[in-house]
Design a protein around this motif. Structure first.
Motif, short mmCIF file in Angstrom:
data_model
loop_
_atom_site.label_atom_id
_atom_site.label_comp_id
_atom_site.label_asym_id
_atom_site.label_seq_id
_atom_site.Cartn_x
_atom_site.Cartn_y
_atom_site.Cartn_z
N GLY A 135 34.40 22.45 25.88
CA GLY A 135 35.39 23.51 26.10
C GLY A 135 34.78 24.70 26.81
N SER A 136 35.68 25.46 27.44
CA SER A 136 35.23 26.67 28.14
C SER A 136 36.22 27.79 27.84
N ILE A 137 35.68 28.91 27.39
CA ILE A 137 36.52 30.07 27.08
C ILE A 137 36.10 31.20 28.01
N VAL A 138 37.08 31.77 28.71
CA VAL A 138 36.79 32.91 29.58
C VAL A 138 37.72 34.04 29.16
N SER A 139 37.16 35.21 28.94
CA SER A 139 37.98 36.37 28.57
C SER A 139 37.89 37.42 29.67
N ILE A 140 39.01 38.11 29.88
CA ILE A 140 39.06 39.10 30.96
C ILE A 140 38.82 40.48 30.36
N ALA A 141 37.65 41.04 30.66
CA ALA A 141 37.32 42.41 30.19
C ALA A 141 37.67 43.38 31.32
N SER A 142 36.78 44.30 31.63
CA SER A 142 37.06 45.28 32.70
C SER A 142 35.79 46.04 33.02
N VAL A 143 35.75 46.55 34.24
CA VAL A 143 34.66 47.46 34.61
C VAL A 143 34.64 48.66 33.65
N ALA A 144 35.81 48.99 33.07
CA ALA A 144 35.90 50.14 32.14
C ALA A 144 34.98 49.95 30.94
N ALA A 145 34.76 48.70 30.55
CA ALA A 145 33.88 48.44 29.39
C ALA A 145 32.44 48.78 29.73
N LEU A 146 32.10 48.69 31.02
CA LEU A 146 30.71 48.87 31.43
C LEU A 146 30.40 50.31 31.81
N ILE A 147 31.43 51.03 32.31
CA ILE A 147 31.14 52.40 32.73
C ILE A 147 31.83 53.47 31.88
N GLY A 148 32.84 53.08 31.09
CA GLY A 148 33.48 54.07 30.21
C GLY A 148 34.30 55.11 30.95
N ILE A 236 30.56 38.48 34.23
CA ILE A 236 30.54 38.46 35.69
C ILE A 236 31.50 39.54 36.21
N SER A 237 30.98 40.47 36.98
CA SER A 237 31.82 41.53 37.54
C SER A 237 32.45 41.08 38.85
N VAL A 238 33.73 41.42 39.00
CA VAL A 238 34.44 41.13 40.27
C VAL A 238 35.09 42.45 40.65
N ASN A 239 34.31 43.30 41.36
CA ASN A 239 34.78 44.69 41.48
C ASN A 239 34.47 45.37 42.81
N GLY A 240 34.17 44.60 43.83
CA GLY A 240 33.95 45.22 45.14
C GLY A 240 32.64 45.98 45.26
N GLY A 241 31.72 45.71 44.32
CA GLY A 241 30.37 46.27 44.47
C GLY A 241 30.02 47.44 43.56
N MET A 242 30.91 47.76 42.59
CA MET A 242 30.57 48.86 41.66
C MET A 242 29.55 48.37 40.63
N PHE A 243 28.59 49.19 40.32
CA PHE A 243 27.69 48.86 39.21
C PHE A 243 27.12 50.12 38.61
#
Ligand code: NDP
Length: 243
Positions: A135-148, A236-243
């Protein structure tokens, strides 16, 4: 008991990123259970697009934050399909505002949708995956979790919690054939960002543009596939290059 080649359950599939994920997974040969909370028409439209890809599936209404509703729905899924190969925890809401003025209802609603939702849907379906050792579980978080982000304390807390829960779960089930990963999108063109100060936010994105739901969905599809067979516990971030 319905036997399908591969089954994916996608929460919040009536629009936006969830719909794009349903279509990508249909292209990859999955039948799809398209969950929604209120947008019956949107879910039906998603299912039509899934069928247009030559896949099967059905729509199911349940509020992932509601334990009884979800339990009943998941019991029905587990009882009617032989296997659940993929779960995408995508359902999410936001209720932005400065923390000092945030009503407790806004705190609870965002946390409940994301974290109770994760528990309510994942725990029972996980049993089925462990039983089949696949099985594979993928959850959708957000860049907001990483930068606040300012004004998103509830949303950032919920999405950061999702990352913690996913990493812990990944380590619990890695030897049982189940992989658990997270995708953290940046600013993606969906109903969720209507009304956001997009031009101001674009200035913070190295690619200087918003993302499309399909650009997130393709990464989700990869993580669900055997091409990602040695990946678990990752964000995995998908955000146009923000880090
Ligand atoms: P949308 O608002 O376009 O879609 C949200 C989906 O979630 C809808 O299908 C909605 O169902 C469903 N949903 C909401 N609450 C519940 C619930 N309690 N139970 C079941 N389904 C529910 O949002 P996006 O497509 O933009 O967002 C999808 C995910 O991606 C969310 O988790 C969001 O936090 C995350 N995300 C989005 C970003 C963006 O910029 N758009 C950025 C980062 C992360 P219905 O319409 O039927 O009520």
């Amino acid at each position: 008991m319905v036997t399908v080649k591969k089954l994916a359950v996608v929460t919040g599939g009536s629009k936006g990123i969830g719909r794009a994920v349903c279509i990508e997974l249909a292209k990859a040969g999955y039948d799809i259970v398209v969950n929604y909370r209120s947008d019956e028409q949107g879910a039906a439209e998603t299912l039509r697009a899934v069928i247009g890809q030559g896949a099967g599936g059905k729509t199911m209404r349940f509020d992932v934050s509601n334990r009884d509703e979800t339990q009943e729905a998941v019991r029905e899924i587990a009882g009617s399909y032989e296997s659940v190969d993929v779960l995408v925890n995508n359902a999410g809401i936001h209720a932005d505002g400065l923390f000092v003025m945030m009503p407790h209802e806004d705190w609870d609603a965002v946390i409940d949708t994301t974290l109770r939702g994760f528990y309510n849907v994942t725990r029972p379906l996980l049993e089925k995956m462990i039983f089949r050792k696949r099985g594979s579980i993928v959850s959708i978080a957000s860049v907001a979790a990483l930068i606040g982000n300012r004004g998103q304390a509830n949303y950032a807390a919920a999405k950061a919690g999702l990352i913690g829960a996913s990493r812990a779960l990944a380590s619990e089930v890695a030897r049982l054939g189940v992989r658990v990963n997270v995708v953290a999108p940046g600013l993606i063109e969906t109903e969720m960002i209507k009304g956001a100060p997009i031009e101001n936010i674009k200035a913070l994105i190295p690619m200087a543009r918003t993302g499309k739901p399909e650009e997130v969905a393709k990464v989700v599809r990869f993580l669900c596939s055997d091409d990602a067979s040695y990946m678990t516990g990752q964000v995995i971030s998908v955000n146009g290059g923000m880090f």
